[in-house]
Enzyme design. Structure first.
Site, PDB file in Angstrom:
ATOM      1  N   HIS A 112      -2.086 -20.638  19.066  1.00 10.05           N
ATOM      2  CA  HIS A 112      -1.221 -19.530  19.429  1.00 10.05           C
ATOM      3  C   HIS A 112       0.226 -19.954  19.251  1.00 10.05           C
ATOM      4  CE1 HIS A 112      -4.424 -17.493  22.194  1.00 10.05           C
ATOM      5  NE2 HIS A 112      -4.675 -17.353  20.903  1.00 10.05           N
TER       6      HIS A 112
ATOM      7  N   TYR B  68       6.954 -24.308  18.261  1.00  8.67           N
ATOM      8  CA  TYR B  68       6.580 -25.703  18.070  1.00  8.67           C
ATOM      9  C   TYR B  68       5.820 -25.855  16.748  1.00  8.67           C
ATOM     10  CZ  TYR B  68       7.721 -26.960  22.916  1.00  8.67           C
ATOM     11  OH  TYR B  68       8.371 -27.202  24.097  1.00  8.67           O
TER      12      TYR B  68
ATOM     13  N   ARG C 157     -11.252 -20.376  15.613  1.00  7.93           N
ATOM     14  CA  ARG C 157     -11.797 -19.060  15.270  1.00  7.93           C
ATOM     15  C   ARG C 157     -13.032 -19.233  14.385  1.00  7.93           C
ATOM     16  NH1 ARG C 157      -6.213 -18.726  14.983  1.00  7.93           N
ATOM     17  NH2 ARG C 157      -5.276 -17.303  16.506  1.00  7.93           N
TER      18      ARG C 157
ATOM     19  N   ARG D  97     -13.461 -19.276  22.529  1.00  7.68           N
ATOM     20  CA  ARG D  97     -12.037 -19.508  22.718  1.00  7.68           C
ATOM     21  C   ARG D  97     -11.588 -19.080  24.114  1.00  7.68           C
ATOM     22  NH1 ARG D  97      -8.885 -20.350  18.472  1.00  7.68           N
ATOM     23  NH2 ARG D  97      -7.245 -18.819  18.959  1.00  7.68           N
TER      24      ARG D  97
ATOM     25  N   LYS E 227      -4.835 -17.661  11.000  1.00  9.60           N
ATOM     26  CA  LYS E 227      -4.361 -16.308  11.268  1.00  9.60           C
ATOM     27  C   LYS E 227      -2.843 -16.238  11.259  1.00  9.60           C
ATOM     28  CE  LYS E 227      -4.664 -12.654  14.770  1.00  9.60           C
ATOM     29  NZ  LYS E 227      -5.267 -12.263  16.067  1.00  9.60           N
TER      30      LYS E 227
ATOM     31  N   HIS F  28     -16.628 -15.835  18.828  1.00 12.51           N
ATOM     32  CA  HIS F  28     -15.197 -15.855  19.133  1.00 12.51           C
ATOM     33  C   HIS F  28     -14.943 -16.094  20.616  1.00 12.51           C
ATOM     34  CE1 HIS F  28     -10.966 -14.855  18.818  1.00 12.51           C
ATOM     35  NE2 HIS F  28     -11.091 -14.654  17.522  1.00 12.51           N
TER      36      HIS F  28
END
Length: 412
Positions: free
Chosen positions: A361, A371, A244, A337, A271, A334
């Site tokens: 994510h 994970y 990001r 991504r 985030k 951005h």
């Protein structure tokens, strides 16, 4: 001898300027002066001689004066000066409220958040508070703030067309008020009462190039871009790591292990508030090693051009893209991504779970657990190198596979 009511009633002033004193014992005495009779108590506190006024006879009777004198002696035994002003509970609460203002609470909350947020974020939040919040509710006691007070603040922001900022400031006020609840300054956060009171923020996807041939044009433009080494390096690194924009510009040299080819981003900057590992390709390492000769003595990898104490501006990458002729409807910082997510999946055939991991994510394992940051790290490192090599081939003009148009939301 102790005094009696009959004796006191008959007493008259002798005419002495200093008055006449009549002891009742235990430090209590009556001072007769002109037409009045005053109850007084002598005592010592903190090594000093003091006198306590206990009222005027007959409004304060002999029995009441003795009781007040006894109460004063109890305070002295407790180490309290009986002459200290007595504040009733209502007045005490009023004074406390006058000090526990929204501004004071917000500054306490900001100080608490300082260790877990970047300097740039702190400065942005403080600017919002000083410009849009403090002038209207900053001086109000936190305990007296009602939903309509916060609504007035955010509606002023909304009225000037800054709908997204209005929602962010409402959220910010809620965070401050919840801190007030935690430290006992207020009973509750009133901002949930404003649900639905503001115009909804329209959801928009970040513009991104997802066609390989168009990406090749962008990569060549980036490598031909002429400017200061800091923004140029940031531009070149962005497609290679596709983090990001805020994570990239706030990167610090202490987070990098160039010998180990890894960048560890602390949870506080992410985030999802989880530490993130970014394997570094040989191309990324070359950019970083060249840049370290210029900015390696400071804190930030990409410092501001005005001061090394702050990181690069959030608008730097987007401004550079505009300067190269790529409109905001075509490509954003951005958007890299979404570019990586789409092409790595649909052109290179990389494993979707590895791509999602690298985008930071939330990825769930077969047992329903998220994970951790190091999951599949060797495989992700190999994927990142293949991605960097592919970008080089695109840039120098190797054959590329066209990609069908992709719709839907991009990575956030």
């Amino acid at each position: 001898m102790t005094l009696t009511d009959l004796f006191i009633r008959k007493l008259k002033h002798s005419g002495k300027p200093s008055g006449d004193k009549y002891s009742d014992g235990r430090s209590l005495y009556l001072l007769v002066k002109e037409s009045n009779k005053y109850w007084r108590m002598n005592y010592r506190y903190d090594g000093r001689h003091k006198t306590l006024a206990l009222g005027i006879y007959p409004e304060v009777s002999l029995a009441e004066a003795r009781e007040l004198c006894a109460d004063a002696r109890k305070l002295l035994r407790a180490g309290v000066d009986p002459r200290a002003p007595v504040i009733d509970p209502y007045e005490q609460q009023r004074r406390q409220d006058s000090q526990n203002t929204f501004r004071a609470l917000a500054l306490l909350w900001l100080a608490k958040m300082d260790a877990s947020r970047s300097t740039a974020t702190q400065e942005k939040v403080l600017a919002w508070l000083e410009h849009d919040v403090f002038p209207y509710i900053g001086s109000m006691p936190v305990s007296s703030i009602k939903p309509r007070d916060v609504l007035g603040v955010v509606q002023r922001v909304e009225a000037r067309g800054a709908v997204d900022s209005a929602h962010r400031i409402k959220q910010l006020c809620g965070q401050v008020l919840r801190h007030g609840v935690a430290i006992g300054w207020s009973e509750r956060d009133v901002t949930p009462d404003l649900k639905g009171a503001l115009i909804a923020v329209p959801r928009t996807n970040f513009a991104a190039i997802t066609e390989p041939k168009e990406l090749a044009v962008l990569l060549r433009a980036i490598h031909a871009y002429n400017g200061h080494i800091v923004p140029v390096s940031a531009l070149k690194l962005t497609p290679l790591v596709f983090v990001r924009p805020g994570e990239l510009r706030a990167a610090e040299w202490r987070e990098f292990d160039l010998d180990g080819a890894a960048w560890r981003i602390p949870a506080a900057k992410m985030k999802m508030r989880m530490e993130h590992m970014v394997p570094l390709s040989t191309q990324a390492l070359e950019i970083l090693r060249q840049l370290r000769r210029i900015t390696g003595h400071g804190k930030y990898v990409f410092p501001s051009l005005r001061t090394e104490q702050a990181c690069m501006s959030e608008n730097t990458i987007n401004a550079a893209l505009r300067g190269m002729g790529f409109a905001k409807e075509v490509m954003t910082a951005h958007g890299f991504r979404a570019t990586a997510r789409t092409i790595m999946d649909e052109v290179l055939g990389e494993r979707v779970d590895l791509i999602e991991h690298q985008l930071a994510h939330r990825v769930i394992d077969p047992n329903g657990r998220a994970y951790n940051r190091t999951a599949h790290l060797p495989a992700r490192a190999a994927m990142m190198q293949r991605w960097a090599d592919y970008l080089d081939k695109l840039r120098i003009g190797a054959d590329v596979i066209p990609l069908r148009a992709v719709t839907g939301p991009g990575p956030q």
